[in-house]
Design an enzyme around this catalytic site. Structure first.
Site, PDB file in Angstrom:
ATOM      1  N   SER A  29      -4.840  33.930   3.132  1.00 49.29           N
ATOM      2  CA  SER A  29      -4.852  35.341   3.511  1.00 49.29           C
ATOM      3  C   SER A  29      -5.093  36.203   2.277  1.00 49.29           C
ATOM      4  O   SER A  29      -5.596  35.712   1.264  1.00 49.29           O
ATOM      5  CB  SER A  29      -3.530  35.704   4.208  1.00 49.29           C
ATOM      6  N   ASN A  30      -4.779  37.480   2.351  1.00 49.35           N
ATOM      7  CA  ASN A  30      -4.955  38.384   1.204  1.00 49.35           C
ATOM      8  C   ASN A  30      -3.851  39.435   1.213  1.00 49.35           C
ATOM      9  O   ASN A  30      -3.015  39.455   2.111  1.00 49.35           O
ATOM     10  CB  ASN A  30      -6.356  39.021   1.231  1.00 49.35           C
ATOM     11  N   HIS A  31      -3.859  40.319   0.215  1.00 43.86           N
ATOM     12  CA  HIS A  31      -2.750  41.266   0.012  1.00 43.86           C
ATOM     13  C   HIS A  31      -2.860  42.572   0.784  1.00 43.86           C
ATOM     14  O   HIS A  31      -2.114  43.506   0.517  1.00 43.86           O
ATOM     15  CB  HIS A  31      -2.609  41.597  -1.473  1.00 43.86           C
TER      16      HIS A  31
END
Ligand code: C5P
Length: 220
Positions: A29-31
């Site tokens: 995923s990502n932030h």
């Protein structure tokens, strides 16, 4: 009471990250916090629009009056986005969609082997906003975001054309004061007939300005 400029208009907004499973317990995923997309949903509702917010996994409360659809993967987000887009006047793609997903999700938890290396094969995810912009019938006015660390305006102008968008909000994420996971943001908005810089300000305030700008350029 305030003038509800967007009364009767239907907005679909994507927000947050996507989550791409590796196995039953792990993911890529990502932030992305989802804050900008949620702020846009709130601003659109306040202006009188009917808003569907398609969100990846985030820690945010649903703004009052917004219909929220929760998804995890990019493929799920695409399905929800296309279904909502064909019944929308405006589509805003604010989600940080994972560019790639794992080619084959393991059905059982991957075990640590004796090898020092593990290779994951990734395959490209569908481009959600480009799919919406490519609709030939019931195509909404389509607004994208472009987070860049360099050549911000050039890349954004290319994305406006390549993805066939109506408007794009270019976001310089090279500093930590604005953009990803922060309370503030600044964008340069580019459309086919012009450009406008919106300076650093709280995401709620920026969202109100963006919604006002979209309502000016929607179907003009
Ligand atoms: O190509 P890039 O990811 O920089 O483009 C950003 C824009 O495209 C954003 O509006 C984002 O929500 C959208 N996007 C998408 N589906 C993808 C990748 C990006 O809708 N797979």
């Amino acid at each position: 009471a305030p003038v509800k400029k967007l009364q009767g208009l239907r907005f679909t907004i994507t927000a947050g990250p996507t989550r791409e499973a590796i196995d039953p317990v792990r993911y890529i995923s990502n932030h992305s916090s989802g804050k900008m997309g949620f702020a846009l949903a709130e601003a659109a509702v306040k202006a009188g629009a009917q808003v569907t917010l398609i969100s990846g996994p985030v820690q945010l409360a649903t703004p009052a009056g917004v219909a929220r659809i929760e998804v995890l993967s990019a493929e799920q987000m695409l399905e929800a986005a296309l279904a909502a887009a064909v019944n929308s006047d405006v589509f805003i793609g604010c989600a940080a969609v994972a560019d790639y997903r794992v080619a084959e999700i393991a059905t059982d938890k991957l075990k640590k082997g004796n090898d020092n290396e593990l290779q994951l094969k990734l395959i490209k995810n569908p481009d959600i906003i480009a799919s919406v912009a490519a609709l030939t019938q019931q195509r909404p006015f389509t607004v994208g975001f472009a987070a860049e660390t360099r050549n911000v305006l050039d890349y954004a102008r290319q994305k406006l054309l390549n993805k066939r968008l109506d408007m794009i909000c270019a976001n310089d994420v090279s500093g930590s004061q604005i953009g990803f996971n922060s309370e503030q943001n600044a964008v340069s908005v580019i459309w086919r007939g012009g450009e406008l810089d919106l300076p650093v300000q709280p995401k709620q305030q920026l969202a109100e300005q963006l919604i006002a700008l979209i309502s000016q350029h929607y179907k003009t």
